[in-house]
Design an enzyme around this catalytic site. Structure first.
Site, mmCIF file in Angstrom:
data_model
loop_
_atom_site.group_PDB
_atom_site.id
_atom_site.type_symbol
_atom_site.label_atom_id
_atom_site.label_comp_id
_atom_site.label_asym_id
_atom_site.label_seq_id
_atom_site.Cartn_x
_atom_site.Cartn_y
_atom_site.Cartn_z
ATOM 1 N N ARG A 104 0.651 -0.995 0.309
ATOM 2 C CA ARG A 104 -0.202 -0.299 0.196
ATOM 3 C C ARG A 104 1.082 1.041 0.109
ATOM 4 O O ARG A 104 1.602 1.508 0.805
ATOM 5 C CB ARG A 104 -1.162 -0.249 1.428
ATOM 6 C CG ARG A 104 -1.436 1.353 1.481
ATOM 7 C CD ARG A 104 -3.075 -0.083 2.328
ATOM 8 N NE ARG A 104 -2.740 0.375 3.699
ATOM 9 C CZ ARG A 104 -3.163 0.215 4.202
ATOM 10 N NH1 ARG A 104 -4.311 0.076 4.325
ATOM 11 N NH2 ARG A 104 -2.879 0.191 5.441
ATOM 12 N N THR A 108 -0.887 7.705 -1.330
ATOM 13 C CA THR A 108 -2.451 7.545 -2.248
ATOM 14 C C THR A 108 -3.261 6.095 -1.691
ATOM 15 O O THR A 108 -3.889 6.201 -1.535
ATOM 16 C CB THR A 108 -1.978 7.207 -3.467
ATOM 17 O OG1 THR A 108 -1.459 5.828 -3.176
ATOM 18 C CG2 THR A 108 -0.893 8.422 -4.138
ATOM 19 N N ASP A 200 -0.028 -4.376 12.194
ATOM 20 C CA ASP A 200 0.641 -4.503 11.367
ATOM 21 C C ASP A 200 0.175 -6.097 11.617
ATOM 22 O O ASP A 200 0.994 -6.729 12.201
ATOM 23 C CB ASP A 200 1.326 -3.723 11.395
ATOM 24 C CG ASP A 200 2.198 -3.977 9.522
ATOM 25 O OD1 ASP A 200 2.103 -5.341 9.260
ATOM 26 O OD2 ASP A 200 2.180 -3.005 9.165
ATOM 27 N N ASP A 203 3.837 -7.218 9.915
ATOM 28 C CA ASP A 203 5.071 -7.684 11.241
ATOM 29 C C ASP A 203 4.503 -8.293 12.357
ATOM 30 O O ASP A 203 5.532 -9.333 13.240
ATOM 31 C CB ASP A 203 4.376 -5.650 11.736
ATOM 32 C CG ASP A 203 5.593 -4.759 10.963
ATOM 33 O OD1 ASP A 203 6.889 -5.265 9.558
ATOM 34 O OD2 ASP A 203 4.964 -3.689 11.162
#
Length: 209
Positions: A104, A108, A200, A203
């Site tokens: 990602r 944006t 996340d 992670d």
């Protein structure tokens, strides 16, 4: 919510709670993702077609059912989707596995593709796209479109936690794709992370930051 299946089995909900806990360490987190994925696999495959066959048992002949119809494929969205593959393969060892790499863009929040490898016969398979988090829905939508462009007509999306925004995006872009998840959270933060979510997933799966 249209075409969304929230799996509320007590075992799934219990393990999702442990998964959300910030104190859950990498090893346990990885094991939980695998276990939840396997449990969810029962529902994702609930509508697989069967055909009747005759099996010779030690004491007679039984008329019973085996899976028929389209072959299966599992496509994780890299890298966090990898954590869900082993759980599904325990149920579906005959499934082939493809990979789609998307990240990602931090500015944006849109998906950027960097890798794609799918089975040669992908167009003949029913595909389950897996990613732990359905946040903005951009990456999942892009992955689904890429798979459709390869001639696949039967696709399901399986995630652990979804946002309402992500569900709306998939419903808008791909109304034919069913979404299977264990929880739906209310909102996203300014960085496109699900709130409260679990942080996340990549992670936490791989011990990175």
């Amino acid at each position: 919510m249209k075409n969304v299946f929230v799996l509320d089995h007590p075992l799934i909900q219990h393990k999702i709670s442990l998964l959300r806990d910030k104190n859950t360490q990498t090893k346990e987190f990885r094991e939980l993702v695998m276990e939840i994925s396997m449990l969810m696999g029962y529902e994702v495959t609930r509508n697989m077609p069967l055909k009747e066959v005759e099996i010779e048992t030690p004491v007679g002949v039984a008329k019973t059912n085996i899976i028929s119809g389209k072959k299966l494929g599992i496509v994780p969205i890299l890298r966090a989707g990898l954590g869900m593959v082993d759980g599904l393969l325990k149920l579906l060892p005959m499934a082939k596995v493809g990979h789609i790499g998307l990240y990602r863009d931090p500015e944006t929040l849109g998906p950027v593709e960097y890798y794609c490898k799918l089975p040669e016969d992908v167009s003949e398979r029913e595909i389950v796209v897996v990613d732990p988090m359905l946040a903005t829905g951009g990456s999942a939508s892009a992955a689904i479109q890429y798979i459709k462009d390869k001639g696949v007509s039967s696709i399901k999306l399986m995630c652990l936690i979804a946002s309402k925004d992500g569900i709306d995006r998939i419903n808008k872009d791909h109304p034919d794709v069913a979404i299977y998840c264990a929880a739906v959270d209310e909102k996203l933060n300014d960085h496109g992370y699900i709130i409260p979510g679990l942080g996340d997933a990549g992670d936490r799966l791989f011990g990175t930051k």
